[in-house]
Design a protein around this motif. Sequence first.
Motif, mmCIF file in Angstrom:
data_model
loop_
_atom_site.group_PDB
_atom_site.id
_atom_site.type_symbol
_atom_site.label_atom_id
_atom_site.label_comp_id
_atom_site.label_asym_id
_atom_site.label_seq_id
_atom_site.Cartn_x
_atom_site.Cartn_y
_atom_site.Cartn_z
ATOM 1 N N THR A 199 0.834 -1.203 0.000
ATOM 2 C CA THR A 199 0.000 0.000 0.000
ATOM 3 C C THR A 199 0.864 1.247 0.000
ATOM 4 O O THR A 199 2.029 1.222 0.427
ATOM 5 C CB THR A 199 -0.932 0.042 1.229
ATOM 6 O OG1 THR A 199 -0.131 0.105 2.420
ATOM 7 C CG2 THR A 199 -1.834 -1.173 1.285
ATOM 8 N N THR A 231 0.335 5.570 0.981
ATOM 9 C CA THR A 231 -0.557 6.558 1.576
ATOM 10 C C THR A 231 0.062 7.941 1.427
ATOM 11 O O THR A 231 1.050 8.254 2.095
ATOM 12 C CB THR A 231 -0.800 6.274 3.068
ATOM 13 O OG1 THR A 231 -1.230 4.921 3.231
ATOM 14 C CG2 THR A 231 -1.841 7.220 3.631
ATOM 15 N N GLY A 287 -3.745 11.946 2.861
ATOM 16 C CA GLY A 287 -4.681 11.196 2.030
ATOM 17 C C GLY A 287 -5.024 9.844 2.637
ATOM 18 O O GLY A 287 -4.743 9.569 3.807
ATOM 19 N N THR A 288 -5.626 8.999 1.845
ATOM 20 C CA THR A 288 -6.028 7.674 2.285
ATOM 21 C C THR A 288 -5.143 6.621 1.636
ATOM 22 O O THR A 288 -4.565 6.838 0.558
ATOM 23 C CB THR A 288 -7.498 7.398 1.918
ATOM 24 O OG1 THR A 288 -7.664 7.550 0.498
ATOM 25 C CG2 THR A 288 -8.425 8.373 2.634
ATOM 26 N N GLN A 300 -3.848 3.518 -0.431
ATOM 27 C CA GLN A 300 -4.209 2.884 -1.697
ATOM 28 C C GLN A 300 -3.500 1.533 -1.783
ATOM 29 O O GLN A 300 -2.280 1.458 -1.633
ATOM 30 C CB GLN A 300 -3.782 3.745 -2.883
ATOM 31 C CG GLN A 300 -4.328 5.153 -2.895
ATOM 32 C CD GLN A 300 -3.776 5.960 -4.056
ATOM 33 O OE1 GLN A 300 -3.540 5.423 -5.146
ATOM 34 N NE2 GLN A 300 -3.577 7.249 -3.857
#
Length: 273
Positions: free
Chosen positions: A176, A178, A182-183, A185
């Motif tokens: 992932t 980030t 933000g969030t 991904q």
Amino acid sequence: MPYVPQDVLDRIAALEREVRQLRGRAQMRPALNQVLNGDVVIGEGGRLIALAPNGNRIFMTGETPAGDWAVGIARPTDGTAALTVGDENAAGAGQMIRMWNRDQGNRDVLVMDDAFSERFLGRPWMPIGLYPTARQSNTSTAYDTAWWGASPAHNAVAVIVVFTYAGTGGGQVKVTMTPSGGTAQTLAEWDVAANTWTQRTIEAPLDGVEFLQTVVWDVSHRAKTSGQNVETRMYRAYTRNTFTTDEAPDTPVRTAATVAAPGAIAAATDKGV
């Protein structure tokens, strides 16, 4: 002989001298090696070219034979490109800026912006700082971080290569990213076969990420069977330029403050940017 007043003859002689002076000045050309005021405009496909004494082209600006508009600086010794903005052999590359090496056997670009992503550096490629954790090898059946790091984004596409070994029952790995603020991904998630090493290469555009924005990277893994070991090793991790238009990252959501306003270039120049 009729009488002609002397002052009339003097006046005719003076007029003749003035006519000769005017004719002479009409044939004189001013020096063309200075521009003291105003602009020099070259348009409609014209070019400005400077040549070295040996005939090599060392500077050019204007329209290229391929129809591109470019600026080029070359080395006088051999005429090879040193710095170019736009390029007659770079169709569709978006007016790239390129700095070229001096290797006559293999001409290549040392520094450039990205051909298909307007906001990212193209070269050099930059490493992603990923570091092992204490859970690089563990027996947890829940995802736990094996490698972690945070670094600013320089290039448009991330490349991460890992090897994972899992015991009986196999395992799973997830990568992932980030962006700061933000969030997370998930770039990739896959299964690992039991009792063997599995290699996986992830190549993913940095969607929604600004240039130099900090990105947190996480490589997590888990064992599918309780008590069985899973281990993940990092082979390489870096960011690179795009190779095709399909690799161009999605543009981030921006506020008005982050969008360049008219006069921003002049303001940045005044500040020495």
